[in-house]
Write a protein that holds these residues in place. Structure first.
Motif, PDB file in Angstrom:
ATOM      1  N   ARG A  49       0.838  -1.205   0.000  1.00 12.34           N
ATOM      2  CA  ARG A  49       0.000   0.000   0.000  1.00 12.34           C
ATOM      3  C   ARG A  49       0.871   1.252   0.000  1.00 12.34           C
ATOM      4  O   ARG A  49       1.764   1.404   0.840  1.00 12.34           O
ATOM      5  N   VAL A  90       1.576   5.038   0.771  1.00 15.54           N
ATOM      6  CA  VAL A  90       1.138   5.987   1.786  1.00 15.54           C
ATOM      7  C   VAL A  90       1.673   7.369   1.421  1.00 15.54           C
ATOM      8  O   VAL A  90       2.873   7.545   1.178  1.00 15.54           O
ATOM      9  N   GLU A 103      -1.903  12.409   2.577  1.00 10.63           N
ATOM     10  CA  GLU A 103      -3.340  12.404   2.831  1.00 10.63           C
ATOM     11  C   GLU A 103      -3.819  11.174   3.616  1.00 10.63           C
ATOM     12  O   GLU A 103      -4.906  11.197   4.185  1.00 10.63           O
ATOM     13  N   ASN A 104      -3.026  10.092   3.655  1.00 10.38           N
ATOM     14  CA  ASN A 104      -3.494   8.903   4.370  1.00 10.38           C
ATOM     15  C   ASN A 104      -2.487   8.373   5.389  1.00 10.38           C
ATOM     16  O   ASN A 104      -2.651   7.281   5.918  1.00 10.38           O
ATOM     17  N   GLU A 128      -3.971   7.629   9.015  1.00  3.20           N
ATOM     18  CA  GLU A 128      -4.855   6.458   8.984  1.00  3.20           C
ATOM     19  C   GLU A 128      -4.056   5.158   8.902  1.00  3.20           C
ATOM     20  O   GLU A 128      -4.343   4.182   9.608  1.00  3.20           O
ATOM     21  N   GLU A 129      -3.030   5.133   8.050  1.00  5.13           N
ATOM     22  CA  GLU A 129      -2.249   3.904   7.869  1.00  5.13           C
ATOM     23  C   GLU A 129      -1.359   3.628   9.078  1.00  5.13           C
ATOM     24  O   GLU A 129      -1.157   2.467   9.458  1.00  5.13           O
TER      25      GLU A 129
END
Length: 294
Positions: free
Chosen positions: A77, A79, A82-83, A86-87
């Protein structure tokens, strides 16, 4: 062309050797493996597709890569800014059951080396320090497994993409060409990349550092840990090798560097890919990206 740094009082000779990284701190050896050269670069723009990147389907501008492995679908994934929060929250959960962390970084090469007249035992650390202090990390790959080597379900690997500008930041051209060829979208890094200061704060409370239950598995990782220490401490690396290793042990108490371990075995030569081939470990993901290499 690489810059040259020299201290008037220094009397150390320039060397192009690349010794193994010894995580216990015996005998130095912190120089990275030589970077391969590639052809002309094709620079991506933010959100570029594989076709826009000269047909490179391995661009890290995509949300993730998915692969079939031993009957399961695994994900690497990507990263971005923006994320990232969350990750990292997901990683705080994963580390409780999968505390074996394989790590790799991508960085913009080597642009400076200390030069002097006679050999010095700390030459390689001086080279590491001056480059890590000058340069910025580009990618960090973290893969998680349990003590049996089993990946976490679904997404066992995260690839963190940091803020980096080809217009403003220093780099070695051959390293950038190699990374572009491998699918790194520097257009996205410039506008969507993670702020290292923000990532350092998240890393400190992630459960990944300052805990000897977490086992770090790496390959020739002197520079990799140099960049992570820079992110965690927000200052230049220590002035001497002894202090560097003392600091390293605080943040990363348990390290297994496979390059160092194989240097103690007869009959093995070559880099990470050759070792994987010898052990019949298939690569998952695009080579020369931190997620796949981890």
């Amino acid at each position: 062309m690489a810059a040259v740094m020299q201290s008037p009082s220094s009397k150390t000779s320039l060397t192009t050797d690349s010794p193994t990284f010894n995580p216990r701190g015996f005998g130095g050896g912190l120089s990275p493996a030589p970077r391969s050269r590639s052809g002309n670069s094709i620079l991506g723009t933010p959100g570029s597709s594989g076709s826009q990147l000269g047909g490179n389907a391995n661009t890290n501008a995509v949300a993730s890569y998915k692969f079939e492995h031993e009957g399961e679908t695994l994900e690497i994934r990507n990263v971005w800014a923006e994320n990232v929060e969350e990750e990292m929250a997901l990683i705080r959960e994963v580390i409780e059951t999968h505390p074996y962390v394989a790590m790799d970084t991508e960085f913009p090469g080597v642009v400076a080396r200390p030069v002097s007249e006679t050999y010095s035992p700390d030459y390689h650390y001086k080279s590491l320090k001056c480059n890590v202090d000058l340069l910025k990390i580009i990618q960090l790959g973290l893969s998680f497994s349990d003590k049996e080597g089993k990946f976490g379900k679904g997404c066992p690997c995260w690839q963190f993409n940091f803020k980096f500008s080809l217009d403003d930041d220093m780099f070695a051209q051959d390293s950038i060409d190699l990374l572009v060829k491998s699918g790194i979208s520097f257009g996205d890094h410039a506008v969507r990349g993670i702020d290292p200061l923000c990532f350092g704060e998240l890393l400190m409370v992630s459960g990944l550092v300052l805990d000897d239950r977490v086992k770090w598995v790496t390959y020739h990782s002197g520079y990799d840990f140099g960049y992570l220490l820079k992110i965690l401490t927000t200052v230049d690396l220590p002035s001497d090798e002894k202090t560097f290793f003392e600091t390293l042990r605080v943040y990363f108490p348990t390290i297994y560097d496979i390059k160092y371990m194989t240097s103690l075995c007869d009959g093995h030569f070559g880099g990470l890919q050759k070792l994987a081939d010898d052990l019949k470990c298939p690569r998952i993901g695009p080579e020369h990206q931190a997620g796949s290499d981890s």
